[in-house]
Design a protein around this motif. Sequence first.
Motif, PDB file in Angstrom:
ATOM      1  N   ALA A 254       0.828  -1.206   0.000  1.00 26.91           N
ATOM      2  CA  ALA A 254       0.000   0.000   0.000  1.00 26.91           C
ATOM      3  C   ALA A 254       0.863   1.259   0.000  1.00 26.91           C
ATOM      4  O   ALA A 254       0.529   2.262  -0.636  1.00 26.91           O
ATOM      5  CB  ALA A 254      -0.922  -0.009   1.218  1.00 26.91           C
ATOM      6  N   ILE A 255       2.006   1.194   0.697  1.00 25.73           N
ATOM      7  CA  ILE A 255       2.882   2.363   0.797  1.00 25.73           C
ATOM      8  C   ILE A 255       3.742   2.520  -0.460  1.00 25.73           C
ATOM      9  O   ILE A 255       3.839   3.614  -1.032  1.00 25.73           O
ATOM     10  CB  ILE A 255       3.797   2.243   2.035  1.00 25.73           C
ATOM     11  CG1 ILE A 255       2.949   2.264   3.315  1.00 25.73           C
ATOM     12  CG2 ILE A 255       4.816   3.379   2.066  1.00 25.73           C
ATOM     13  CD1 ILE A 255       3.740   1.926   4.564  1.00 25.73           C
ATOM     14  N   ALA A 256       4.336   1.403  -0.901  1.00 25.50           N
ATOM     15  CA  ALA A 256       5.345   1.483  -1.964  1.00 25.50           C
ATOM     16  C   ALA A 256       4.765   1.458  -3.370  1.00 25.50           C
ATOM     17  O   ALA A 256       5.218   2.195  -4.250  1.00 25.50           O
ATOM     18  CB  ALA A 256       6.359   0.347  -1.803  1.00 25.50           C
ATOM     19  N   ILE A 257       3.773   0.589  -3.609  1.00 23.09           N
ATOM     20  CA  ILE A 257       3.239   0.475  -4.971  1.00 23.09           C
ATOM     21  C   ILE A 257       1.757   0.828  -5.034  1.00 23.09           C
ATOM     22  O   ILE A 257       1.082   0.544  -6.009  1.00 23.09           O
ATOM     23  CB  ILE A 257       3.484  -0.939  -5.556  1.00 23.09           C
ATOM     24  CG1 ILE A 257       2.782  -2.010  -4.722  1.00 23.09           C
ATOM     25  CG2 ILE A 257       4.955  -1.234  -5.658  1.00 23.09           C
ATOM     26  CD1 ILE A 257       2.917  -3.413  -5.314  1.00 23.09           C
ATOM     27  N   HIS A 258       1.265   1.402  -3.942  1.00 24.31           N
ATOM     28  CA  HIS A 258      -0.094   1.972  -3.904  1.00 24.31           C
ATOM     29  C   HIS A 258      -1.195   0.948  -4.161  1.00 24.31           C
ATOM     30  O   HIS A 258      -2.195   1.255  -4.815  1.00 24.31           O
ATOM     31  CB  HIS A 258      -0.204   3.120  -4.910  1.00 24.31           C
ATOM     32  CG  HIS A 258       0.866   4.160  -4.740  1.00 24.31           C
ATOM     33  ND1 HIS A 258       0.968   4.947  -3.606  1.00 24.31           N
ATOM     34  CD2 HIS A 258       1.905   4.518  -5.549  1.00 24.31           C
ATOM     35  CE1 HIS A 258       2.004   5.761  -3.737  1.00 24.31           C
ATOM     36  NE2 HIS A 258       2.599   5.508  -4.888  1.00 24.31           N
ATOM     37  N   GLU A 259      -1.013  -0.271  -3.653  1.00 24.53           N
ATOM     38  CA  GLU A 259      -2.132  -1.209  -3.651  1.00 24.53           C
ATOM     39  C   GLU A 259      -3.187  -0.689  -2.677  1.00 24.53           C
ATOM     40  O   GLU A 259      -2.867  -0.295  -1.563  1.00 24.53           O
ATOM     41  CB  GLU A 259      -1.672  -2.610  -3.210  1.00 24.53           C
ATOM     42  CG  GLU A 259      -1.068  -3.429  -4.321  1.00 24.53           C
ATOM     43  CD  GLU A 259      -0.966  -4.902  -3.957  1.00 24.53           C
ATOM     44  OE1 GLU A 259      -0.553  -5.683  -4.824  1.00 24.53           O
ATOM     45  OE2 GLU A 259      -1.297  -5.263  -2.818  1.00 24.53           O
ATOM     46  N   ARG A 260      -4.444  -0.701  -3.110  1.00 26.08           N
ATOM     47  CA  ARG A 260      -5.502  -0.141  -2.277  1.00 26.08           C
ATOM     48  C   ARG A 260      -5.816  -1.049  -1.093  1.00 26.08           C
ATOM     49  O   ARG A 260      -5.920  -2.257  -1.225  1.00 26.08           O
ATOM     50  CB  ARG A 260      -6.773   0.065  -3.097  1.00 26.08           C
ATOM     51  CG  ARG A 260      -6.669   1.167  -4.137  1.00 26.08           C
ATOM     52  CD  ARG A 260      -7.998   1.334  -4.857  1.00 26.08           C
ATOM     53  NE  ARG A 260      -9.068   1.626  -3.897  1.00 26.08           N
ATOM     54  CZ  ARG A 260     -10.365   1.562  -4.201  1.00 26.08           C
ATOM     55  NH1 ARG A 260     -10.735   1.184  -5.411  1.00 26.08           N
ATOM     56  NH2 ARG A 260     -11.279   1.855  -3.301  1.00 26.08           N
ATOM     57  N   LEU A 261      -6.005  -0.454   0.073  1.00 31.62           N
ATOM     58  CA  LEU A 261      -6.449  -1.167   1.258  1.00 31.62           C
ATOM     59  C   LEU A 261      -7.772  -0.581   1.715  1.00 31.62           C
ATOM     60  O   LEU A 261      -7.922   0.635   1.805  1.00 31.62           O
ATOM     61  CB  LEU A 261      -5.418  -1.060   2.388  1.00 31.62           C
ATOM     62  CG  LEU A 261      -4.080  -1.790   2.193  1.00 31.62           C
ATOM     63  CD1 LEU A 261      -3.211  -1.615   3.436  1.00 31.62           C
ATOM     64  CD2 LEU A 261      -4.304  -3.264   1.920  1.00 31.62           C
ATOM     65  N   LEU A 262      -8.733  -1.448   1.997  1.00 34.05           N
ATOM     66  CA  LEU A 262     -10.033  -1.021   2.492  1.00 34.05           C
ATOM     67  C   LEU A 262     -10.025  -1.024   4.019  1.00 34.05           C
ATOM     68  O   LEU A 262      -9.067  -1.462   4.654  1.00 34.05           O
ATOM     69  CB  LEU A 262     -11.121  -1.957   1.957  1.00 34.05           C
ATOM     70  CG  LEU A 262     -11.175  -2.116   0.422  1.00 34.05           C
ATOM     71  CD1 LEU A 262     -12.237  -3.141   0.042  1.00 34.05           C
ATOM     72  CD2 LEU A 262     -11.448  -0.780  -0.246  1.00 34.05           C
ATOM     73  N   VAL A 263     -11.136  -0.577   4.601  1.00 36.08           N
ATOM     74  CA  VAL A 263     -11.236  -0.536   6.065  1.00 36.08           C
ATOM     75  C   VAL A 263     -11.059  -1.930   6.648  1.00 36.08           C
ATOM     76  O   VAL A 263     -10.357  -2.129   7.647  1.00 36.08           O
ATOM     77  CB  VAL A 263     -12.597   0.052   6.488  1.00 36.08           C
ATOM     78  CG1 VAL A 263     -12.779  -0.071   7.999  1.00 36.08           C
ATOM     79  CG2 VAL A 263     -12.701   1.506   6.065  1.00 36.08           C
TER      80      VAL A 263
END
Length: 286
Positions: free
Chosen positions: A110-119
Amino acid sequence: MLRQVGVPLLTSALFAGSFIAGKYTTLELGPLMTTLLRYAIALVFLSLLVAIRKPSLRLAKPDMLPMALLGVFGVVGYHAFFFLSLRYTAIANSAIINAFSPVVTGTLAAIAIHERLLVKNYVGCGVALIGVLILLTQGNLQNLLELQFNPGDLLMLAAVLSWAIYALIIKQLSARYSGLTISYYAALSGLLLLMGLTLFEGYDQLQTLSIASVWAVLYMGIGASGTGYLLYNLSVGAIGPTKTATSIYSMVPVFVAILAFLFFRQPITGIMLGSVGLIIVGVRLT
């Protein structure tokens, strides 16, 4: 669908066996020497596959450093911490902490390659983290305040972080290279680095190597590092680092706990089961 389930499950079983094999070898060999022997065998195995499948081994100049870093993090970093942890903690403990890898991988993704994380993904991270903390403190969270942890458990956490970085690098490279090419260069770069680092441990330890350790090293080289890493890398390219880590590592502790009981009669405790349960729930949410 069957392939997406079968490949991660087989990879889980192969990785689980390396925990048992590693326990045998760490009684006689240092972590760097164990890793060197494992990857010398793995590289021979992968070289045979390269000769048969004939994938392109040509690298673009910008990708040479990432390929080398695969050896630093996925081969040397992960395995040095992993084998060292087996000297200080139970096999099942190492496997349970290893199951925390998808959470670390997902967070870094999520931080490095911007994979989306939901709640629900963040909730899963929290649940899995609680499971790891329960295992680290053996159910006594007061130990968090007193910083009383098993050093082997902390070493395994360092291994997990190394592996998460390795998975993210693979994700970037898998768009341009086959899983076999990535596996080959990861093993090659790791082996070259290990040949220098192992001088600090000394090669005299090979003189007293038992037959059990020889078989264990052969298994780790061909089964876990050769076949297992290839399947892992192919899975990352197909479904991404987070889903791959989730599918594989949620089952590894189950296989390891059974094998540890069968081979070493290590008990399966309530704290272990509770930690595994929380981590699996957390991993699924993540």
